[in-house]
Design a protein around this motif. Structure first.
Motif, mmCIF file in Angstrom:
data_model
loop_
_atom_site.group_PDB
_atom_site.id
_atom_site.type_symbol
_atom_site.label_atom_id
_atom_site.label_comp_id
_atom_site.label_asym_id
_atom_site.label_seq_id
_atom_site.Cartn_x
_atom_site.Cartn_y
_atom_site.Cartn_z
ATOM 1 N N ALA A 182 40.043 48.034 28.126
ATOM 2 C CA ALA A 182 40.133 47.074 29.257
ATOM 3 C C ALA A 182 39.449 47.132 30.316
ATOM 4 O O ALA A 182 39.246 46.357 31.361
ATOM 5 C CB ALA A 182 41.708 46.756 29.703
ATOM 6 N N LYS B 291 45.452 43.476 30.774
ATOM 7 C CA LYS B 291 45.535 43.902 29.558
ATOM 8 C C LYS B 291 46.460 45.027 29.465
ATOM 9 O O LYS B 291 46.394 45.855 30.281
ATOM 10 C CB LYS B 291 44.447 43.897 28.720
ATOM 11 N N ASN C 243 43.153 45.229 34.114
ATOM 12 C CA ASN C 243 42.735 43.724 33.944
ATOM 13 C C ASN C 243 43.319 42.696 33.390
ATOM 14 O O ASN C 243 42.639 42.186 32.495
ATOM 15 C CB ASN C 243 41.097 44.111 33.542
ATOM 16 N N GLY D 160 43.161 37.786 33.816
ATOM 17 C CA GLY D 160 42.855 39.269 34.275
ATOM 18 C C GLY D 160 43.537 39.477 35.801
ATOM 19 O O GLY D 160 43.333 40.385 36.481
#
Length: 545
Positions: free
Chosen positions: A507, A494, A492, A60
């Motif tokens: 996410a 994703k 993050n 992340g």
């Protein structure tokens, strides 16, 4: 001799075994990143870094920004595209499914409603947990709290802008719009302030004030007490000010700014002046620049359209205000549901019977000002994105409302190209400045966003700087057409937009202060005021009005 030969054979075998292991070991090392973004123009508005680089994302976070070749489990080729910090929107009412999709397509990775806010803050955050594709945050709603006190609105569970329209309509059914027009007694003001304090205790990002819709109801002292409630926690007031968008003396927009500015300055508290895109904006921006030069944490927003949107019952579009500004209903008040302008009679009937209905207000004088907003330092882009009332799989064409919901950031990119605005400045308006000011207000998660740097949270928007543009118009059926030229959005770490398609990837993370064990509410009393501010009350206590 035999020993030497045996040793040689053994070494050869070991080397051979090691050689067969190299590809496997190399493969493991090569895929140490969860996501890599290759060949993109990485731009960071804090450090002014601007170069073609590869970006590696792990757990992340942005793990590396490098010239070196890197590999990961997932790869995006960003050649010809800008790799920018994800766009942060602090004026985000679009809290239902299709509206969320439109905002993500517009590059938004964090959407926070700091204007209307929410009620039952703790429950509001709980309802979003692991069910939201972008980062989310809210203020405590001054308007909502006044509805509870002055209209006896019953609130169970979390309430935000998606319910505000319903509550606005319900509040006026008895002919009295209490939240908007009723002045508080001292006891009522303390009830309101106590509820604001409870929302702040639960981690709200600040006071969300729509005082512009309550200009008759909220006294200046009630507004001062509300800002003081937020200031006790060191938190901001985000405000649609009292006289926005009036150009008439003695109700000029700048006077509404002066009220909340003075309170914030004296309380040593942050201030976000929202949609400063009407009469007097130039004076307000000059004063905000002077305030920042003195070390005050204050900034503003705009959205890039020559029309606004609100509910038909809004106080400032009643004839005594709207016509006084030289506006004619038949030319300025547009109903997107009917695809027509409203006559004065039609407006009055709708305001009486359906006060929560959303309309569009044309303000052609904004056209001359808009190019200047694109170039203002610390004037951020707050879309004021509106509720759609639609679901995830509904067609975008079904949306009836303001095109700012799907298109604000795309439109700024398109207009900035035409005006030769440096792209780095635009990215600061989109991402860095909102993150900076919120971080300076103590929002820890914002200190790690709004920047393309190693160690920062991987909220990233990837767009084509030559083609990214809005597509929505005011015409029915075209009001929800998404921005194009933004093929990837990452939240993050994703991927939530892939090849311009919004994925069902939850996410989002909360943007919030820690919940505190004890509130900080202090009631206002006449006796205490006299004790603090006079040397002797003489035993005579004035009556509160």
């Amino acid at each position: 001799m035999k020993s030497t030969k045996l040793t040689s054979l053994m070494m050869a075998g070991i080397l051979s075994a090691c050689m067969t292991m190299v590809p496997a070991m190399t493969s493991i090392a090569a895929e140490k990143y969860d996501l890599v973004i290759l060949n993109g123009r990485v731009m960071d508005p804090e450090t002014m870094f601007d170069a073609v680089r590869n970006v590696g994302v792990k757990d992340g976070r942005i793990a590396v920004i490098t010239r070196d070749a890197i590999r990961g489990k997932e790869t995006i080729d960003a050649k010809g595209h800008v790799v920018a910090p994800g766009f942060i929107d602090t004026h985000y009412h679009a809290l239902d499914e299709l509206a969320v999709k439109m905002a993500i397509r517009d590059g938004v990775t964090t959407g926070m409603d700091l204007e209307w806010g929410a009620l039952n803050v703790d429950q509001w955050y709980a309802a979003k947990k692991d069910q939201w594709p972008m980062n989310y945050g809210t203020a405590i709603s001054q308007e909502g709290v006044r509805m509870i006190v002055h209209d006896n609105i019953k609130v169970d569970g979390p309430v935000d802008a998606t319910g505000a329209i319903v509550y606005r309509g319900a509040a006026g059914k008895d002919g009295v719009i209490g939240w908007s027009e009723t002045r508080s007694t001292l006891e009522q003001m303390n009830r309101i302030t106590a509820m604001l304090d409870e929302g702040l205790r639960q981690g709200a990002l600040g006071l969300g004030s729509t005082v512009g819709y309550m200009r008759k109801g909220i006294t200046t002292y009630e507004m001062f007490e509300a800002q003081r409630a937020a200031a006790r926690y060191g938190r901001l007031t985000a405000v649609h000010s009292r006289f926005h968008p009036s150009s008439q003396t003695p109700t000029e927009a700048q006077l509404g700014f002066a009220e909340v500015f003075t309170n914030a300055m004296l309380l040593d508290a942050p201030l976000l002046y929202q949609h400063n895109n009407d009469y007097g904006w130039w004076e307000i921006e000059e004063k905000l620049q002077m305030a920042r030069a003195k070390g005050l944490n204050m900034w503003s927003e705009y959205y890039p359209y020559a029309a606004g949107s609100t509910t038909v019952g809004a106080e400032f579009i009643r004839p005594e205000s709207w016509e006084a500004m030289g506006n004619k209903y038949e030319e300025t008040v547009y109903d997107p549901d009917q695809d027509k302008f409203l006559s004065k009679k039609e407006y009055l009937d709708m305001a009486k019977n359906n006060a929560g209905h959303v309309i569009i207000l044309y303000m052609p004088y904004r056209k001359a000002w808009l190019p200047h907003w694109l170039k203002m330092p610390h004037m951020t882009v707050g879309a004021d994105s509106m509720v759609s009332g639609l679901h995830w799989d509904d067609d975008y064409e079904k949306y009836a409302g303001h095109p700012r919901t799907p298109g604000s950031h795309g439109k700024v990119l398109q207009l900035a190209r035409q005006a030769d605005v440096p792209l780095m400045h635009t990215l600061a308006q989109f991402s860095y400045w909102p993150a900076l000011h919120l971080g300076d207000a103590g929002v820890e998660s914002m200190k790690l966003r709004g920047r393309m740097q190693e160690g920062m949270v991987a909220d990233i928007t990837i767009f084509d700087p030559e083609t990214a543009t809005d597509n929505a118009t005011y015409k029915a059926g075209e009001q929800g057409i998404p921005t194009t030229g933004i093929p990837y959005v990452i939240v993050n770490g994703k991927v939530v937009v892939k090849d311009a398609e919004v994925m069902k990837v939850w996410a989002g993370q909360p943007i919030r202060y820690p919940v505190e064990e004890k509130g900080r509410f202090v009631p206002a009393t006449v006796e205490q005021w006299l004790k603090v501010h006079t040397i002797d009350s003489g035993g005579v206590v004035p009556q509160a009005r």
